[in-house]
Write a protein that holds these residues in place. Structure first.
Motif, PDB file in Angstrom:
ATOM      1  N   ASN A  14       0.802  -1.222   0.000  1.00  0.00           N
ATOM      2  CA  ASN A  14       0.000   0.000   0.000  1.00  0.00           C
ATOM      3  C   ASN A  14       0.838   1.277   0.000  1.00  0.00           C
ATOM      4  O   ASN A  14       0.331   2.341   0.286  1.00  0.00           O
ATOM      5  N   LYS A  15       2.112   1.164  -0.332  1.00  0.00           N
ATOM      6  CA  LYS A  15       2.970   2.350  -0.471  1.00  0.00           C
ATOM      7  C   LYS A  15       2.899   2.824  -1.922  1.00  0.00           C
ATOM      8  O   LYS A  15       2.313   2.162  -2.764  1.00  0.00           O
ATOM      9  N   PRO A  16       3.529   3.964  -2.211  1.00  0.00           N
ATOM     10  CA  PRO A  16       3.547   4.424  -3.608  1.00  0.00           C
ATOM     11  C   PRO A  16       4.209   3.402  -4.523  1.00  0.00           C
ATOM     12  O   PRO A  16       5.133   2.690  -4.113  1.00  0.00           O
ATOM     13  N   LEU A  17       3.746   3.326  -5.735  1.00  0.00           N
ATOM     14  CA  LEU A  17       4.237   2.352  -6.707  1.00  0.00           C
ATOM     15  C   LEU A  17       5.737   2.495  -6.953  1.00  0.00           C
ATOM     16  O   LEU A  17       6.423   1.502  -7.227  1.00  0.00           O
ATOM     17  N   ALA A  18       6.275   3.701  -6.797  1.00  0.00           N
ATOM     18  CA  ALA A  18       7.709   3.919  -6.994  1.00  0.00           C
ATOM     19  C   ALA A  18       8.550   3.161  -5.969  1.00  0.00           C
ATOM     20  O   ALA A  18       9.725   2.892  -6.201  1.00  0.00           O
ATOM     21  N   GLU A  19       7.954   2.773  -4.849  1.00  0.00           N
ATOM     22  CA  GLU A  19       8.672   2.039  -3.804  1.00  0.00           C
ATOM     23  C   GLU A  19       8.517   0.521  -3.932  1.00  0.00           C
ATOM     24  O   GLU A  19       9.078  -0.223  -3.128  1.00  0.00           O
ATOM     25  N   LEU A  20       7.799   0.076  -4.926  1.00  0.00           N
ATOM     26  CA  LEU A  20       7.611  -1.364  -5.150  1.00  0.00           C
ATOM     27  C   LEU A  20       8.930  -1.979  -5.583  1.00  0.00           C
ATOM     28  O   LEU A  20       9.505  -1.591  -6.595  1.00  0.00           O
ATOM     29  N   SER A  21       9.424  -2.926  -4.797  1.00  0.00           N
ATOM     30  CA  SER A  21      10.726  -3.524  -5.106  1.00  0.00           C
ATOM     31  C   SER A  21      10.564  -4.733  -6.030  1.00  0.00           C
ATOM     32  O   SER A  21       9.492  -5.324  -6.128  1.00  0.00           O
ATOM     33  N   ASP A  22      11.657  -5.079  -6.665  1.00  0.00           N
ATOM     34  CA  ASP A  22      11.633  -6.249  -7.531  1.00  0.00           C
ATOM     35  C   ASP A  22      11.401  -7.522  -6.721  1.00  0.00           C
ATOM     36  O   ASP A  22      10.824  -8.469  -7.214  1.00  0.00           O
ATOM     37  N   GLU A  23      11.824  -7.534  -5.445  1.00  0.00           N
ATOM     38  CA  GLU A  23      11.583  -8.697  -4.597  1.00  0.00           C
ATOM     39  C   GLU A  23      10.086  -8.954  -4.409  1.00  0.00           C
ATOM     40  O   GLU A  23       9.639 -10.092  -4.439  1.00  0.00           O
ATOM     41  N   VAL A  24       9.337  -7.880  -4.219  1.00  0.00           N
ATOM     42  CA  VAL A  24       7.884  -8.015  -4.044  1.00  0.00           C
ATOM     43  C   VAL A  24       7.260  -8.554  -5.333  1.00  0.00           C
ATOM     44  O   VAL A  24       6.418  -9.458  -5.297  1.00  0.00           O
ATOM     45  N   ILE A  25       7.688  -8.020  -6.450  1.00  0.00           N
ATOM     46  CA  ILE A  25       7.144  -8.463  -7.743  1.00  0.00           C
ATOM     47  C   ILE A  25       7.450  -9.936  -7.973  1.00  0.00           C
ATOM     48  O   ILE A  25       6.560 -10.727  -8.294  1.00  0.00           O
ATOM     49  N   ILE A  26       8.707 -10.313  -7.780  1.00  0.00           N
ATOM     50  CA  ILE A  26       9.119 -11.701  -8.000  1.00  0.00           C
ATOM     51  C   ILE A  26       8.381 -12.642  -7.059  1.00  0.00           C
ATOM     52  O   ILE A  26       7.839 -13.667  -7.480  1.00  0.00           O
ATOM     53  N   TYR A  27       8.345 -12.298  -5.774  1.00  0.00           N
ATOM     54  CA  TYR A  27       7.674 -13.154  -4.792  1.00  0.00           C
ATOM     55  C   TYR A  27       6.194 -13.309  -5.131  1.00  0.00           C
ATOM     56  O   TYR A  27       5.658 -14.418  -5.130  1.00  0.00           O
TER      57      TYR A  27
END
Length: 88
Positions: free
Chosen positions: A39-52
Motif C-alpha cells: 500500500n505504499k507508492p508504486l515507486a517504492e515497489l521492489s523487484d523482490e515483491v514483484i518476484i515473490y
C-alpha cells in the motif's frame, strides 16, 4: 537491478501480463502491488515483491515459501531435535 533479476521478472511477468493484455505496464505493476497488499507508492515497489508475488501466485497462502521449504518441519519438536543434532 541485475541482469539475472531482470530476466527473472520478465519471465514471470509474461504469462501474468498475457492474462490482461489490454493493461499497460504501470497498471500491471499496480495490480501486482494490490494483490501483494503493498500500500505504499508504486515507486517504492521492489523487484523482490514483484518476484515473490508472481512466484507465489495461485498457491495456498499457508504453503511454505519455496526457498525455505527444504528446511520446513511439520512440528516444533522435530525441528528442535534436528537443530540440536539429535535426529538427522
Amino acid at each position: 537491478m541485475k541482469c539475472k533479476r531482470l530476466n527473472e521478472v520478465l519471465e514471470l511477468l509474461q504469462p501474468y501480463w498475457a492474462e490482461a493484455p489490454d493493461l499497460n505496464l504501470l497498471q500491471i505493476l499496480q495490480k501486482i502491488a494490490d494483490e501483494a497488499g503493498f500500500n505504499k507508492p508504486l515507486a517504492e515497489l521492489s523487484d523482490e515483491v514483484i518476484i515473490y508475488q508472481l512466484k507465489m501466485r495461485g498457491t495456498d497462502k499457508y504453503e511454505p515459501i519455496p526457498g525455505i521449504k527444504k528446511d520446513y518441519e511439520e512440528d516444533f519438536k522435530s525441528a528442535l531435535l534436528r537443530a540440536r543434532g539429535i535426529i538427522k
